[in-house]
Scaffold this motif. Structure first.
Motif, mmCIF file in Angstrom:
data_model
loop_
_atom_site.group_PDB
_atom_site.id
_atom_site.type_symbol
_atom_site.label_atom_id
_atom_site.label_comp_id
_atom_site.label_asym_id
_atom_site.label_seq_id
_atom_site.Cartn_x
_atom_site.Cartn_y
_atom_site.Cartn_z
ATOM 1 N N ASP A 144 0.819 -1.042 -0.085
ATOM 2 C CA ASP A 144 -0.123 0.030 -0.031
ATOM 3 C C ASP A 144 0.796 1.277 -0.034
ATOM 4 O O ASP A 144 1.808 1.183 0.188
ATOM 5 C CB ASP A 144 -0.891 0.091 1.304
ATOM 6 C CG ASP A 144 -2.328 -1.099 1.064
ATOM 7 O OD1 ASP A 144 -1.982 -1.779 0.277
ATOM 8 O OD2 ASP A 144 -2.988 -0.780 1.938
ATOM 9 N N ASP A 145 0.027 2.425 -0.239
ATOM 10 C CA ASP A 145 0.617 3.742 -0.142
ATOM 11 C C ASP A 145 1.729 3.988 -1.140
ATOM 12 O O ASP A 145 2.955 4.691 -0.871
ATOM 13 C CB ASP A 145 1.369 3.919 1.117
ATOM 14 C CG ASP A 145 0.328 3.991 2.203
ATOM 15 O OD1 ASP A 145 -0.701 3.638 2.067
ATOM 16 O OD2 ASP A 145 0.762 4.379 3.256
ATOM 17 N N HIS A 201 -6.108 3.413 -4.173
ATOM 18 C CA HIS A 201 -6.112 3.384 -2.518
ATOM 19 C C HIS A 201 -6.690 4.929 -2.099
ATOM 20 O O HIS A 201 -6.159 5.414 -1.121
ATOM 21 C CB HIS A 201 -4.715 3.109 -2.124
ATOM 22 C CG HIS A 201 -4.363 2.809 -0.447
ATOM 23 N ND1 HIS A 201 -5.453 2.280 0.239
ATOM 24 C CD2 HIS A 201 -3.709 3.391 0.206
ATOM 25 C CE1 HIS A 201 -5.108 1.932 1.435
ATOM 26 N NE2 HIS A 201 -3.767 2.839 1.524
ATOM 27 N N HIS A 230 -5.288 9.365 0.641
ATOM 28 C CA HIS A 230 -5.300 8.454 1.759
ATOM 29 C C HIS A 230 -6.105 9.179 2.813
ATOM 30 O O HIS A 230 -6.080 9.137 3.862
ATOM 31 C CB HIS A 230 -3.862 8.385 2.393
ATOM 32 C CG HIS A 230 -3.740 7.020 3.128
ATOM 33 N ND1 HIS A 230 -4.001 7.022 4.359
ATOM 34 C CD2 HIS A 230 -3.163 5.846 2.736
ATOM 35 C CE1 HIS A 230 -3.486 5.774 4.933
ATOM 36 N NE2 HIS A 230 -3.126 4.973 3.675
ATOM 37 N N PRO A 284 -8.059 2.913 2.762
ATOM 38 C CA PRO A 284 -7.056 3.627 3.545
ATOM 39 C C PRO A 284 -7.308 3.175 5.286
ATOM 40 O O PRO A 284 -8.412 3.410 5.606
ATOM 41 C CB PRO A 284 -6.970 5.100 3.552
ATOM 42 C CG PRO A 284 -7.778 5.275 2.160
ATOM 43 C CD PRO A 284 -8.661 4.117 1.998
ATOM 44 N N HIS A 334 3.686 -2.263 3.103
ATOM 45 C CA HIS A 334 3.698 -0.635 2.400
ATOM 46 C C HIS A 334 4.967 -0.756 1.781
ATOM 47 O O HIS A 334 6.024 -1.420 1.911
ATOM 48 C CB HIS A 334 3.769 0.136 3.601
ATOM 49 C CG HIS A 334 2.129 0.158 4.101
ATOM 50 N ND1 HIS A 334 1.680 -0.752 5.237
ATOM 51 C CD2 HIS A 334 0.921 0.929 3.969
ATOM 52 C CE1 HIS A 334 0.753 -0.510 5.684
ATOM 53 N NE2 HIS A 334 0.144 0.561 4.892
HETATM 54 ZN ZN LIG Z 1 -2.428 3.202 3.236
#
Ligand SMILES: [Zn+2]
Length: 324
Positions: free
Chosen positions: A31-32, A101, A105, A144, A235
């Motif tokens: 993620d991110d 995503h 966020h 998120p 992440h």
């Molecule tokens: Zn995230």
């Protein structure tokens, strides 16, 4: 007479090689995107490309079949339209899939379902364009903070809005606070303390082992005694650049096969009813446990010094890490 013989042989094999007893599967997700880093890094196109190329070069030979989730709004506006597609194409070249995503966020607890869905839409175009240029579709969505709405109305409005837009939600089973270790790791990096960076990395890999020790039998309780295909949440950050290969090796040693998200989600456990509505971002295993009317048992927390260092400024990191 054959059947008991075969059964006892299978049992003997299973006892000798637990990993053979049932094929373990995991879908790895990052993620991110583009990266968990400071704003200066996220606004520097050359730096963004180098970080991305290094991360994907680390992943590619491991053949994770992973999926990665993008916050388009993390890239400076001036660089977004030019740099982000280049970054995302590096991920696609590395054999990974992409999902949305949200743009910023966004935290659903601090906004309305309408604003949240607008942020979902704002996060889509660049991700969709790079996927469609390769004949693929934007399909995956990851909430998120794993926040899915803290009231029934918000929860239902978001779920309906995502479905209407054609998204498939990517649940998480193996939640593990890697982001917390990564924050502390970045602080040690900013101090240039390589010994401490190594200690944080080792604590991270040890924690990932502890978390797996917990979730494997816990997941089997929900899935009728067998371990379902897992979805691991990680992440994109400097900690995983250095230590994901060790996490990967840990899963391999426990008999996991790395599968695409789509294959993991075809496991029947992902059809489990989910009536969990709370202000909490947690593993779907917990949501299903609660839905079944059974008590949630939480996974192990990171070590106390990591929790403390995550809350403290970098200037206090070395004192916290050296405290008894
Ligand atoms: Zn995230």
């Amino acid at each position: 007479m054959m059947r008991p013989l075969i059964c006892s042989l299978a049992l003997a094999l299973a006892l000798a090689h637990p990993a053979v007893a049932q094929e373990r599967r995991v879908a790895v997700t990052f993620d991110d995107l583009p990266f968990q880093a400071d704003e200066a890094t996220l606004c520097d196109p050359a730096r963004m490309m180098t970080i991305t190329e290094d991360f994907v070069a680390m992943l590619k030979p491991l053949d994770t079949h992973g999926a990665a989730f993008v916050n388009a709004g993390k890239v400076c506006e001036a660089e977004r339209a030019t740099t982000l597609p280049r970054v995302l194409n590096v991920w696609l070249d590395g054999g990974l899939d992409l999902g949305n995503h949200t743009f910023s966020h966004i935290n659903i607890h601090r906004t309305t379902a309408e604003t949240y869905l607008a942020d979902v839409d704002a996060g889509a175009p660049i991700v969709r364009d790079v996927l469609e240029a390769r004949g693929k579709a934007l399909r995956w969505f990851r909430h998120p903070y794993l926040f899915t709405g803290e009231t029934q109305d918000k929860h239902d409005a978001i779920a309906a809005g995502l479905a209407q837009r054609g998204y498939t939600v990517a649940p998480v089973t193996i939640d593990n606070n890697d982001w917390m270790f990564a924050d502390v790791y970045r602080k040690a990096e900013s101090l240039g303390d390589t010994a401490l960076m190594q200690r944080i990395g080792q604590a991270y890999v040890a924690h990932m082992t502890t978390v797996l020790d917990f979730f494997e039998p816990y997941s089997a309780e929900i899935a009728g005694g067998r371990e379902p295909a897992q979805v691991l949440l990680l992440h994109a950050n400097s900690l995983n650049q250095a230590y994901y290969p060790q996490v990967h090796a840990l899963y391999l040693a426990r008999g996991y096969r790395f599968v695409p998200l789509e294959e993991a989600l075809s496991d029947p456990v992902y059809g489990h009813a989910d009536t969990y509505v709370r202000a909490n971002g947690i593993s779907w295993l917990h949501r299903w446990m609660q839905t079944d009317g059974r008590p949630i048992r939480w996974e192990p927390e990171p070590p106390a010094w990591i929790v403390a260092a995550n809350k403290a400024p970098a200037s206090e990191l070395q004192a916290i890490a050296s405290a008894p």
